[in-house]
Design an enzyme around this catalytic site. Sequence first.
Site, PDB file in Angstrom:
ATOM      1  N   HIS A 126      -6.992   0.132   2.979  1.00  0.00           N
ATOM      2  CA  HIS A 126      -5.712   0.346   3.655  1.00  0.00           C
ATOM      3  C   HIS A 126      -5.821   1.225   4.905  1.00  0.00           C
ATOM      4  CE1 HIS A 126      -4.140  -1.596   0.125  1.00  0.00           C
ATOM      5  NE2 HIS A 126      -2.915  -1.519   0.578  1.00  0.00           N
ATOM      6  N   GLU A 143       0.370  10.540  -6.787  1.00  0.00           N
ATOM      7  CA  GLU A 143      -0.812  10.597  -5.914  1.00  0.00           C
ATOM      8  C   GLU A 143      -1.192  12.039  -5.578  1.00  0.00           C
ATOM      9  OE1 GLU A 143      -0.775   7.281  -3.169  1.00  0.00           O
ATOM     10  OE2 GLU A 143      -2.207   8.305  -1.890  1.00  0.00           O
ATOM     11  N   GLU A 201      -5.096  -8.224  -2.662  1.00  0.00           N
ATOM     12  CA  GLU A 201      -4.792  -7.049  -3.491  1.00  0.00           C
ATOM     13  C   GLU A 201      -5.304  -7.248  -4.924  1.00  0.00           C
ATOM     14  OE1 GLU A 201      -3.466  -4.154  -2.482  1.00  0.00           O
ATOM     15  OE2 GLU A 201      -2.306  -4.539  -0.664  1.00  0.00           O
ATOM     16  N   LYS A 232       6.764   3.636  -5.796  1.00  0.00           N
ATOM     17  CA  LYS A 232       6.894   4.093  -4.407  1.00  0.00           C
ATOM     18  C   LYS A 232       7.919   3.196  -3.737  1.00  0.00           C
ATOM     19  CE  LYS A 232       2.270   5.898  -3.409  1.00  0.00           C
ATOM     20  NZ  LYS A 232       1.025   5.640  -2.632  1.00  0.00           N
ATOM     21  N   ARG A 252      -4.873   7.691  -7.872  1.00  0.00           N
ATOM     22  CA  ARG A 252      -3.960   6.756  -7.210  1.00  0.00           C
ATOM     23  C   ARG A 252      -4.402   6.463  -5.784  1.00  0.00           C
ATOM     24  NH1 ARG A 252       2.477   5.663  -7.925  1.00  0.00           N
ATOM     25  NH2 ARG A 252       2.396   3.939  -6.490  1.00  0.00           N
ATOM     26  N   ASN A 271      -5.681   2.764  -2.258  1.00  0.00           N
ATOM     27  CA  ASN A 271      -5.658   2.604  -0.799  1.00  0.00           C
ATOM     28  C   ASN A 271      -6.949   2.001  -0.258  1.00  0.00           C
ATOM     29  OD1 ASN A 271      -3.096   3.754  -0.573  1.00  0.00           O
ATOM     30  ND2 ASN A 271      -3.957   5.825  -0.613  1.00  0.00           N
ATOM     31  N   LYS A 311      -3.241  -1.346 -12.277  1.00  0.00           N
ATOM     32  CA  LYS A 311      -2.350  -0.479 -11.501  1.00  0.00           C
ATOM     33  C   LYS A 311      -1.535   0.416 -12.424  1.00  0.00           C
ATOM     34  CE  LYS A 311       0.671   0.140  -7.672  1.00  0.00           C
ATOM     35  NZ  LYS A 311       1.244  -0.355  -6.445  1.00  0.00           N
ATOM     36  N   HIS A 336      -0.108  -8.065   6.005  1.00  0.00           N
ATOM     37  CA  HIS A 336      -0.618  -6.840   5.380  1.00  0.00           C
ATOM     38  C   HIS A 336      -1.817  -7.139   4.464  1.00  0.00           C
ATOM     39  CE1 HIS A 336      -0.767  -2.949   3.459  1.00  0.00           C
ATOM     40  NE2 HIS A 336      -0.636  -3.532   2.268  1.00  0.00           N
ATOM     41  N   HIS A 396      -4.625  -0.511   8.024  1.00  0.00           N
ATOM     42  CA  HIS A 396      -3.452  -0.039   8.762  1.00  0.00           C
ATOM     43  C   HIS A 396      -3.734  -0.030  10.266  1.00  0.00           C
ATOM     44  CE1 HIS A 396       0.287   2.225   9.248  1.00  0.00           C
ATOM     45  NE2 HIS A 396      -0.352   2.874  10.188  1.00  0.00           N
ATOM     46  N   ARG A 443      23.283   9.365  -6.437  1.00  0.00           N
ATOM     47  CA  ARG A 443      22.119  10.204  -6.824  1.00  0.00           C
ATOM     48  C   ARG A 443      21.187   9.494  -7.801  1.00  0.00           C
ATOM     49  NH1 ARG A 443      25.831  14.713  -6.880  1.00  0.00           N
ATOM     50  NH2 ARG A 443      25.734  15.650  -4.821  1.00  0.00           N
TER      51      ARG A 443
HETATM   52  N1  GLY Z   1       5.930   0.369  -5.152  1.00  0.00           N
HETATM   53  C1  GLY Z   1       4.569   0.341  -4.838  1.00  0.00           C
HETATM   54  C2  GLY Z   1       3.775   1.433  -5.412  1.00  0.00           C
HETATM   55  O1  GLY Z   1       4.315   2.309  -6.056  1.00  0.00           O
HETATM   56  O2  GLY Z   1       2.575   1.470  -5.252  1.00  0.00           O
END
Ligand code: GLY
Length: 365
Positions: free
Chosen positions: A247, A235, A183, A141, A240, A244, A225, A265, A251, A119
């Site tokens: 993106h 987000e 980036e 993320k 946030r 993108n 960031k 990418h 994508h 957990r």
């Molecule tokens: N791990 C990438 C982000 O949180 O944007």
Amino acid sequence: MTSIVNVGLGARSYDIHIGNGLIDQSAQLLGAMLGSRRPIIITDTHVAQAQLPRLQRALGGDSHALILPAGETTKSWQYLEQLTDELLDLGVERGDKLIALGGGVIGDLVGFAASIVKRGCGFIQVPTSLLAMVDSSVGGKTAINVRAGKNLIGSFHQPAMVMIDPSVLDTLPDRQMRAGYAEIVKYGLINDAHFFEWCESHAKQVLARNPEALTTAIAHSVRTKADIVAADERETKDQRALLNLGHTFGHALEADTGFSETLFHGEAVAAGMALAFGYSAASGRCAADAAVRVRAHLEAIGLPASLSAAHVKGTGTDLVAHMLHDKKMAGGTLPFILAQGIGQSYVDRTVQLAEIAKFLDGSRG
Ligand code: GLY
């Protein structure tokens, strides 16, 4: 020169350390976090050759190394199961901090595994690609790819620390450097016109791995960031979402080229940013010279800035069809990150996909 950037998230706050040669100081930097536990390092076959011995030497004593195949397919249920089983076999505890040594694939997989094993245990990001240093190692993320698409199963799980040593980039291929650089430029285009100017005059030094230029670019990127993540961790606001930029278009370009080596990418993001500025200009949202300047900078350093340079074959309608699978789709509307100028990006929810398809077809010239 070492910089420390804090990601301010209350109890989940953490520091990002940036400095040439930091890996060699891992015992001092990570020692308190690892305590008396035997460190567990997770990496891939490529990085294992280039950087693992250096990290293990620096940590001293014994460490466990779990080595997974290199490549995007490792971000899968199969390797998540393998990794979590191996961690449990090693007796991982909730207080442990796993060390993710690698690019975005390893960082995302280890972060996700750390969020679910027992957990939740801790993890430390030691990114080894430029893209992971300036983007994926920061922000929490984590995800794997599944049948329905990329990054669709995952969690928010912040690392306990990020340790960035730009000297590891000496072994990174030039094309990967350029992809990561996309980036970096993104942060200037989002909200910092001065930083974009800095990029225009320092890109060559960054790509040549000049230590001072590289450290400045990385530190500036992670600071931007970190601020955005601190303001909008999950987000749920628009801050946030600005990350993108490039993106949504990107994508679709990656989908058209089969998420393959044809278009990395970061390269898709570069072309995507050029298209986002191109569409913003074509639709009267920003001045035409801003879009020309963005495209010229990306092309000057060898990044794709058009559909043909990105090797994209699909029509505008094909590309828009890929966009419909975007996970940012909400209530039948796809938010686009567009721009009113360089450093003036914003979220636009009024864009008609048919207009985008027409623009894409027209952009082929
Ligand atoms: N791990 C990438 C982000 O949180 O944007």
